[in-house]
Enzyme design. Structure first.
Site, PDB file in Angstrom:
ATOM      1  N   GLY A  29       0.829  -1.200   0.000  1.00  0.00           N
ATOM      2  CA  GLY A  29       0.000   0.000   0.000  1.00  0.00           C
ATOM      3  C   GLY A  29       0.857   1.241   0.000  1.00  0.00           C
ATOM      4  O   GLY A  29       2.068   1.170   0.187  1.00  0.00           O
TER       5      GLY A  29
ATOM      6  N   PRO B  81       2.636   4.797   1.112  1.00  0.00           N
ATOM      7  CA  PRO B  81       3.320   5.128   2.364  1.00  0.00           C
ATOM      8  C   PRO B  81       2.350   5.723   3.382  1.00  0.00           C
ATOM      9  O   PRO B  81       1.436   6.450   3.014  1.00  0.00           O
ATOM     10  CB  PRO B  81       4.351   6.180   1.954  1.00  0.00           C
TER      11      PRO B  81
ATOM     12  N   GLY C 160      -0.298   2.640   7.370  1.00  0.00           N
ATOM     13  CA  GLY C 160      -0.390   1.820   8.576  1.00  0.00           C
ATOM     14  C   GLY C 160       0.075   0.390   8.396  1.00  0.00           C
ATOM     15  O   GLY C 160      -0.343  -0.480   9.149  1.00  0.00           O
TER      16      GLY C 160
ATOM     17  N   GLU D 179      -6.857  34.066  -7.327  1.00  0.00           N
ATOM     18  CA  GLU D 179      -7.594  33.075  -6.531  1.00  0.00           C
ATOM     19  C   GLU D 179      -9.097  33.140  -6.805  1.00  0.00           C
ATOM     20  O   GLU D 179      -9.751  32.112  -6.928  1.00  0.00           O
ATOM     21  CB  GLU D 179      -7.325  33.270  -5.034  1.00  0.00           C
TER      22      GLU D 179
ATOM     23  N   HIS E 238      -9.922  31.265  -9.907  1.00  0.00           N
ATOM     24  CA  HIS E 238     -10.147  29.826  -9.684  1.00  0.00           C
ATOM     25  C   HIS E 238     -11.543  29.584  -9.108  1.00  0.00           C
ATOM     26  O   HIS E 238     -12.301  28.747  -9.587  1.00  0.00           O
ATOM     27  CB  HIS E 238      -9.136  29.273  -8.665  1.00  0.00           C
TER      28      HIS E 238
HETATM   29  P1  ADP Z   1       3.466   2.589   6.617  1.00  0.00           P
HETATM   30  O1  ADP Z   1       4.291   1.546   7.266  1.00  0.00           O
HETATM   31  O2  ADP Z   1       2.296   2.051   5.868  1.00  0.00           O
HETATM   32  O3  ADP Z   1       4.236   3.552   5.791  1.00  0.00           O
HETATM   33  P2  ADP Z   1       3.016   3.305   9.324  1.00  0.00           P
HETATM   34  O4  ADP Z   1       2.418   2.053   9.824  1.00  0.00           O
HETATM   35  O5  ADP Z   1       4.437   3.521   9.659  1.00  0.00           O
HETATM   36  O6  ADP Z   1       2.802   3.453   7.766  1.00  0.00           O
HETATM   37  O7  ADP Z   1       2.124   4.515   9.840  1.00  0.00           O
HETATM   38  C1  ADP Z   1       2.688   5.664  10.364  1.00  0.00           C
HETATM   39  C2  ADP Z   1       1.809   6.240  11.430  1.00  0.00           C
HETATM   40  O8  ADP Z   1       0.600   6.721  10.879  1.00  0.00           O
HETATM   41  C3  ADP Z   1       1.389   5.234  12.458  1.00  0.00           C
HETATM   42  O9  ADP Z   1       2.326   5.138  13.473  1.00  0.00           O
HETATM   43  C4  ADP Z   1       0.070   5.800  12.955  1.00  0.00           C
HETATM   44  O10 ADP Z   1       0.284   6.773  13.936  1.00  0.00           O
HETATM   45  C5  ADP Z   1      -0.488   6.478  11.740  1.00  0.00           C
HETATM   46  N1  ADP Z   1      -1.449   5.626  11.033  1.00  0.00           N
HETATM   47  C6  ADP Z   1      -1.343   5.181   9.757  1.00  0.00           C
HETATM   48  N2  ADP Z   1      -2.413   4.445   9.415  1.00  0.00           N
HETATM   49  C7  ADP Z   1      -3.215   4.408  10.493  1.00  0.00           C
HETATM   50  C8  ADP Z   1      -4.481   3.784  10.752  1.00  0.00           C
HETATM   51  N3  ADP Z   1      -5.123   3.053   9.832  1.00  0.00           N
HETATM   52  N4  ADP Z   1      -5.023   3.962  11.980  1.00  0.00           N
HETATM   53  C9  ADP Z   1      -4.381   4.689  12.916  1.00  0.00           C
HETATM   54  N5  ADP Z   1      -3.200   5.275  12.726  1.00  0.00           N
HETATM   55  C10 ADP Z   1      -2.612   5.163  11.537  1.00  0.00           C
HETATM   56 ZN    ZN Z   2      -3.558  29.254  -9.023  1.00  0.00          ZN
END
Ligand code: ADP
Ligand code: ZN
Ligand code: MG
Length: 621
Positions: free
Chosen positions: A205, A207, A210, A429, A432
């Protein structure tokens, strides 16, 4: 988890305290001993007196035969003494009579023990402390400097403390992972029926959605140890280290089963292997990958070791990793929808003091396309803003403002724009906003501002859809392009010239028009893919998939599409020039206006009593 992870990182204060303790100990025990070794000088007659009193035990001459050194053992006169040599023939006799050891070795310097402490123990201690500090700072870079053996001390953390409740939205991913949790909790149940669970599951998925969090939650739910290592940690400076780490990781995991091994950012080691055409240099990565494949084949799937991996570039993974028996289960972790965003906001607002009238739906609506990590960031920014404002609770405005901060950067309160530039930005603006409002299939304008942002935006128009879209029609896309061209069209219409302010609009409009032509089948080519996305999850990275002859035609179509959009915007603005002036001067005087104010003026109701002349001041331009 690796040893040098944050969790085990002790604060600097810890080492300062150790150093302080060492110095205290030195003061209490070692230095007094040093002082005792000091040699006191006495007169010759004093010396004779002490000999007669039987206090002296040893006597010798110093190296130059210039002084007598003697040792006294009794009473207050304990210690080492020296006295000038005096021509005294009777001395020898006298010493013999008193039974004194003469010509004995008397160490005037420190005892060997003290010497040892000063010259070795203290420096080694200091080096050790500094070394600890340094290695904490430099992390695994130091580890890579030591040859020979794997320094991969991978330590499992017993409790990640994260559960599925901490992961909001992502219901499909959670469902898929629940089976793994069950397997870890009752491996016997699966073994007795002869079922083998997949050895590995791949979380894919964009970045910040979660993935890492979900992996931790699986371990937390199943209450099993969690071995975590990121792909970049595998790739070390010296050949063989990465492979050694993989071996080490699996050895430890087998001992601790049932457990979870989590390989974050697996694309760093799992990239498609070279076909031989490439120049060397990837040996290390390939060895690591091969070792990983070997280990995955080798371990016993029934034992209860589950390997999770995460990546946002699944398409770049080596097919060998994805075949059955390895990471054959793929769990998509997508960007959250509106309900998901609201749920994520809720999770992160839990620990935050907030006013009662907080509407997270509004925030969720305004953050279409934001990832979980961005939403977490928005909540934190809002809390920080509340503190800056001297408030004790977060309010809705904090949240809205931090949405904008994350989208457009901080307000640059001190940036001074000249009146003339402000006027241009206002028209741009409103251009737009007006074009957006006058079209169908266009999200309502919610805010217009001409306060500059740290991202470089001098102003912006925020449009927020009422509900979520998963599809976009050709009209919607086209109208978006029209709206994007509205800014510069207004500049041209009112001032007769254009500025550099539209560069971002131009980029966006071009990208959209190009996608319409090359990927969505909305141009003259029909359903032919002229471009392909390189990465499903990483934005707009595309490559051309057609002959140069077609590339030229693509460019032609893109230009024509944007041109016609610009014409349409121009027409809309000409028709509504009066409103354009009225709205622009209102924005100029207010700097920020809401969507409601905008709509009121547009519909002919005065938003707020505006000084009679002001609405027309700009019309003379
Ligand atoms: P990834 O590994 O997919 O890049 P992470 O798991 O490191 O993302 O997510 C980074 C932070 O974002 C987590 O520590 C959390 O605080 C927040 N976060 C991301 N997705 C969720 C979710 N579905 N629910 C709650 N917090 C989330
Ligand atoms: Zn503009
Ligand atoms: Mg991650």
């Amino acid at each position: 988890m690796l040893k040098d992870n944050d969790q085990n990182r002790k604060p600097l204060m810890f080492y300062v305290a150790i150093a302080a303790a060492v110095i205290l100990l030195l003061n209490a025990f070692v230095f007094p001993a040093l002082l005792q070794r000091q040699v006191q000088e006495v007169s010759y007659s004093e010396f004779l007196k002490m000999v007669d009193a039987g206090k002296v035990t040893d006597v010798s001459l110093d190296q130059n035969n210039a002084q007598l050194i003697f040792l006294a053992k009794e009473g207050e006169d304990q210690g080492i003494f020296k006295t000038a040599v005096f021509p005294d023939d009777s001395l020898r006799e006298r010493l013999e009579k008193a039974g004194i050891n003469f010509a004995a070795q008397i160490p005037t310097s420190n005892s060997p023990l003290v010497n040892f402490v000063i010259s070795w123990v203290i420096p080694i201690l200091l080096f050790w402390i500094m070394g600890r500090l340094l290695s904490k700072r430099m992390g695994s870079a130091m580890n890579a400097m030591s040859f020979g053996k794997s320094n991969a001390k991978i330590v499992a953390s017993e409790e990640t403390g994260v559960t599925f409740a901490d992961v909001a939205g992502e219901e499909e991913a959670k469902d898929a992972l629940k089976e793994i949790v069950d397997f870890l909790e009752h491996p016997g149940k699966y073994a007795s029926i002869g079922a083998k669970l997949p050895k590995g599951a791949l979380l894919v998925g964009p970045p910040g959605t979660g993935k890492t969090l979900l992996a931790k939650a699986v371990a937390g739910e199943a209450k099993v140890p969690f071995f975590s290592i990121s792909g970049s940690e595998f790739v070390e400076m010296f050949v063989g280290m990465g492979a050694a780490k993989v071996r080490d990781l699996f050895k430890q995991a087998n001992e601790k089963a049932p457990c979870i091994v989590f390989i974050d950012e697996i694309d760093t080691i799992g990239k498609k292997r070279d076909t031989g055409a490439g120049i060397g240099g990837n040996d290390e990565r390939e060895q690591t990958l091969n070792q990983l494949l070997t280990e995955m084949d080798g371990f016993d799937g029934k034992k209860g070791v589950v390997i999770l991996a995460a990546t946002n570039r699944p398409e770049s993974l080596d097919p060998a990793l994805l075949r059955p028996g390895r990471f054959d289960r793929r769990i998509p972790v997508e960007l959250p929808d509106m309900a998901g965003r609201e749920a994520i906001l809720q999770v992160h607002m839990k620990g935050i003091k907030q006013e009662d009238r907080i509407d997270l739906k509004e925030i969720a609506r305004a953050t279409s396309g934001a990832s979980g990590a961005e939403l977490a960031n928005i909540v934190n920014e809002a809390a920080l803003r509340a503190v800056r404002m001297g408030r004790e609770k977060v309010c809705q405005e904090d949240l809205m403002e931090s949405v904008e901060t994350v989208i457009a950067g901080y307000q640059r309160k001190n940036a001074v724009m000249s009146e003339n530039e402000k006027k241009i930005v206002s028209y741009h603006e409103i251009g737009h906003a007006l074009v957006a409002a006058m079209q169908t299939h266009s999200a309502p304008v919610t805010k217009i501002t001409i306060i500059p942002r740290t991202s470089g935006a001098l102003g912006y128009t925020m449009q927020v859809d009422e509900d979520e879209h998963f599809l976009m029609s050709r009209d919607e896309l086209y109208n978006k392009i029209v709206t994007l061209t509205g800014g510069q069209a207004a500049e041209q219409l009112i001032f007769g010239s254009i500025t550099t302010g539209a560069s971002n609009d131009i980029e966006k409009a071009t990208r959209m028009a190009r996608s319409m032509v090359t990927r969505y089948g909305m141009g003259d080519f029909g359903m032919v893919a002229m471009e392909t996305l390189n990465s499903q999850y990483l934005g707009q990275d595309t490559s051309l998939a057609c002959s140069p002859a077609y590339a030229e035609k693509i460019d032609d179509q893109v230009v024509r599409l944007v041109e016609s959009a610009r014409k349409k915007a121009d027409g809309i603005l000409r028709e509504n020039e009066g409103k354009l002036h009225e709205l622009a001067s209102y924005l100029l005087s207010k700097e920020t206006i809401t969507g409601e104010e905008f709509m009121k003026i547009l519909k002919g109701e005065q938003a707020e009593a505006l000084p009679a002349g002001e609405a027309n001041t700009a019309s003379g331009l």
